[in-house]
Design a protein around this motif. Sequence first.
Motif, PDB file in Angstrom:
ATOM      1  N   THR A 137      33.442  20.124  20.591  1.00 40.74           N
ATOM      2  CA  THR A 137      33.406  19.672  19.197  1.00 40.74           C
ATOM      3  C   THR A 137      32.586  20.653  18.361  1.00 40.74           C
ATOM      4  O   THR A 137      31.478  21.013  18.755  1.00 40.74           O
ATOM      5  CB  THR A 137      32.786  18.264  19.091  1.00 40.74           C
ATOM      6  OG1 THR A 137      33.587  17.345  19.828  1.00 40.74           O
ATOM      7  CG2 THR A 137      32.710  17.808  17.640  1.00 40.74           C
ATOM      8  N   ALA A 162      37.487  15.907  13.699  1.00 38.83           N
ATOM      9  CA  ALA A 162      36.788  17.074  14.239  1.00 38.83           C
ATOM     10  C   ALA A 162      36.438  16.901  15.712  1.00 38.83           C
ATOM     11  O   ALA A 162      36.192  17.891  16.418  1.00 38.83           O
ATOM     12  CB  ALA A 162      35.511  17.341  13.443  1.00 38.83           C
ATOM     13  N   PHE A 186      21.559  11.775  13.308  1.00 40.33           N
ATOM     14  CA  PHE A 186      22.759  12.259  13.983  1.00 40.33           C
ATOM     15  C   PHE A 186      23.079  11.602  15.322  1.00 40.33           C
ATOM     16  O   PHE A 186      24.177  11.798  15.850  1.00 40.33           O
ATOM     17  CB  PHE A 186      22.660  13.773  14.196  1.00 40.33           C
ATOM     18  CG  PHE A 186      22.562  14.561  12.919  1.00 40.33           C
ATOM     19  CD1 PHE A 186      23.580  14.510  11.984  1.00 40.33           C
ATOM     20  CD2 PHE A 186      21.457  15.350  12.658  1.00 40.33           C
ATOM     21  CE1 PHE A 186      23.493  15.230  10.803  1.00 40.33           C
ATOM     22  CE2 PHE A 186      21.363  16.079  11.488  1.00 40.33           C
ATOM     23  CZ  PHE A 186      22.390  16.020  10.555  1.00 40.33           C
ATOM     24  N   ASN A 217      24.400  19.402  14.721  1.00 33.74           N
ATOM     25  CA  ASN A 217      24.960  18.156  15.228  1.00 33.74           C
ATOM     26  C   ASN A 217      26.455  18.309  15.401  1.00 33.74           C
ATOM     27  O   ASN A 217      27.117  19.088  14.698  1.00 33.74           O
ATOM     28  CB  ASN A 217      24.679  17.005  14.258  1.00 33.74           C
ATOM     29  CG  ASN A 217      25.299  17.244  12.897  1.00 33.74           C
ATOM     30  OD1 ASN A 217      24.872  18.165  12.189  1.00 33.74           O
ATOM     31  ND2 ASN A 217      26.288  16.450  12.511  1.00 33.74           N
ATOM     32  N   GLU A 218      27.002  17.582  16.360  1.00 30.82           N
ATOM     33  CA  GLU A 218      28.452  17.560  16.537  1.00 30.82           C
ATOM     34  C   GLU A 218      29.083  16.883  15.324  1.00 30.82           C
ATOM     35  O   GLU A 218      28.607  15.846  14.865  1.00 30.82           O
ATOM     36  CB  GLU A 218      28.816  16.810  17.814  1.00 30.82           C
ATOM     37  CG  GLU A 218      28.301  17.473  19.083  1.00 30.82           C
ATOM     38  CD  GLU A 218      28.375  16.558  20.289  1.00 30.82           C
ATOM     39  OE1 GLU A 218      29.375  15.836  20.419  1.00 30.82           O
ATOM     40  OE2 GLU A 218      27.426  16.559  21.101  1.00 30.82           O
ATOM     41  N   LYS A 219      30.164  17.465  14.821  1.00 29.70           N
ATOM     42  CA  LYS A 219      30.785  16.940  13.605  1.00 29.70           C
ATOM     43  C   LYS A 219      31.522  15.633  13.830  1.00 29.70           C
ATOM     44  O   LYS A 219      31.868  14.951  12.858  1.00 29.70           O
ATOM     45  CB  LYS A 219      31.743  17.984  13.030  1.00 29.70           C
ATOM     46  CG  LYS A 219      31.035  19.213  12.461  1.00 29.70           C
ATOM     47  CD  LYS A 219      32.020  20.169  11.812  1.00 29.70           C
ATOM     48  CE  LYS A 219      31.308  21.348  11.183  1.00 29.70           C
ATOM     49  NZ  LYS A 219      32.256  22.294  10.537  1.00 29.70           N
ATOM     50  N   GLY A 220      31.769  15.285  15.054  1.00 32.76           N
ATOM     51  CA  GLY A 220      32.396  14.008  15.364  1.00 32.76           C
ATOM     52  C   GLY A 220      31.984  13.579  16.756  1.00 32.76           C
ATOM     53  O   GLY A 220      31.803  14.418  17.648  1.00 32.76           O
ATOM     54  N   SER A 231      36.831  10.587  14.169  1.00 31.85           N
ATOM     55  CA  SER A 231      36.711  11.842  13.442  1.00 31.85           C
ATOM     56  C   SER A 231      37.768  12.824  13.925  1.00 31.85           C
ATOM     57  O   SER A 231      37.938  13.026  15.128  1.00 31.85           O
ATOM     58  CB  SER A 231      35.314  12.447  13.650  1.00 31.85           C
ATOM     59  OG  SER A 231      35.256  13.769  13.160  1.00 31.85           O
ATOM     60  N   ARG A 246      30.091  22.178  15.554  1.00 28.56           N
ATOM     61  CA  ARG A 246      28.808  21.690  15.059  1.00 28.56           C
ATOM     62  C   ARG A 246      28.584  22.162  13.623  1.00 28.56           C
ATOM     63  O   ARG A 246      29.086  23.198  13.207  1.00 28.56           O
ATOM     64  CB  ARG A 246      27.663  22.163  15.958  1.00 28.56           C
ATOM     65  CG  ARG A 246      27.732  21.572  17.358  1.00 28.56           C
ATOM     66  CD  ARG A 246      26.652  22.126  18.270  1.00 28.56           C
ATOM     67  NE  ARG A 246      26.774  21.592  19.613  1.00 28.56           N
ATOM     68  CZ  ARG A 246      26.133  20.514  20.069  1.00 28.56           C
ATOM     69  NH1 ARG A 246      25.277  19.870  19.268  1.00 28.56           N
ATOM     70  NH2 ARG A 246      26.304  20.084  21.297  1.00 28.56           N
ATOM     71  N   SER A 247      27.806  21.377  12.887  1.00 29.42           N
ATOM     72  CA  SER A 247      27.461  21.729  11.517  1.00 29.42           C
ATOM     73  C   SER A 247      26.258  22.665  11.512  1.00 29.42           C
ATOM     74  O   SER A 247      25.727  23.020  12.566  1.00 29.42           O
ATOM     75  CB  SER A 247      27.144  20.461  10.721  1.00 29.42           C
ATOM     76  OG  SER A 247      25.947  19.879  11.209  1.00 29.42           O
TER      77      SER A 247
END
Length: 448
Positions: free
Chosen positions: A209, A226, A175, A216-219, A224, A211-212
């Motif tokens: 941003t 996101a 990530f 982790n940040e999605k972008g 991205s 997170r999943s």
Amino acid sequence: MKRFFLVIFLIVIIVAGGVIWFVNHTPSSPFDGNSASVVSSPDLLARGEMVARQADCVACHSLPDGKPFAGGLEMGTPLGSIFATNISPDKEHGIGNYSLADFDRAVRHGVTPDGHRLYPAMPYPSYVKMSDDDIAALYAFFMHDVQPVAEANKPSGIEWPLNMRWPLAFWNAVFVPSGTYQQKPDQDEQWNRGAYLVQAAGHCGACHTPRSLTMNEKGLDESSTAFLSGALLDGWYAPSLRQDHNTGLGRWSEDDIFAFLKNGRNHHAVVFGSMTEAYNNSLQFMSDEDLRAIGHYLKSLPGDPSRDGKPWAYVEASAAPGTPAARSVPGAQTYAARCGFCHGPDGRGQNEWISPLAGAASSLIEHTDSQINVVLNGSGRVVTAGVPDAYRMPPFRQQLSDKEVADVLTHVRSSWGNHGGPVKPEDVKALRDHTDPASSNPIVLQMR
């Protein structure tokens, strides 16, 4: 058969050895082999102090009543509490024994000199993009311009086995990007400067941003959709910084963004919650050129109409405040008695001094945390050039019940064209139990 089991055994040994090597591997640094200390100069120290402001190091690594960079700030995570560490140049408890390469690995890779992995609450997934020159200047500032503090670090509240950090090596490999920020040749100099500040030292994505499930940040950049699209974080909702008309900066001009970053307020909003600390300790100290570069970059990030919905437009209240019709609406009376004097009976606020509630992103998003939190606990003072402002949101946790808070916020979120949805009393109770009252003292930390 024996040969088969021997092969399997050898494979297990090789894999295990590879895993052990990987999790204990020390990332390389461009400063490896540079044993000489950084030669400080007034210009280098000034640059290092500015980088520290851009990265807002003091806000996380200090307590309002403590010494600068002595650590101790508690941070909530899904696994338990962790505490910011002492990053003063104290040789026993801080970073006084760090070489420049050690410092670089900790800041940009999340690895301490003894191989200890840092939790990504330290935003090294963003700091990895910082330039070598900024890292060297930051190191010089901490080593030569920050006072050492003999303050021991606090252990985390994360229980075994979740407190084992070696799996972070694999998390980082998946990530965390590699390499410093690279200029985009198809963009102008101001855009690139803004992108660098937002993505690297400013680490705006760490809050803004989503997170999943793997945290982790999605972008991590503008590639991205996101990236900077808004996220919930420990009792506050950091809104979209993209050009979303309702929930982001779609109605803001570059000048509006600059005013907000420079002064902590504009006619759209006033900083509150965690953003107050970011303004008080970081943003107001940055140069006008850098703040305008940030605005220029953010205005280039498109919104998402499918997520944002139909653009908000002001709608006059169906019943005038104080009338029998208005008094029959749950929360309307509380609003008139507690909120209307400052925010206006029409919800439009008082220019840049008191923020509007009509059309505010917090009144248009589905997440209710920020509004509940600020009603219960108030907001810290905005401190500009050392002077606290005269207006602040007071806490109402002692004056209003959970139902009264829910009713007044439901009223706000359904008036003047707002469509954020209702607030439930049980959500108010949950956040009341989770949060402590906001300090009545302004949180402004001196870095020396």
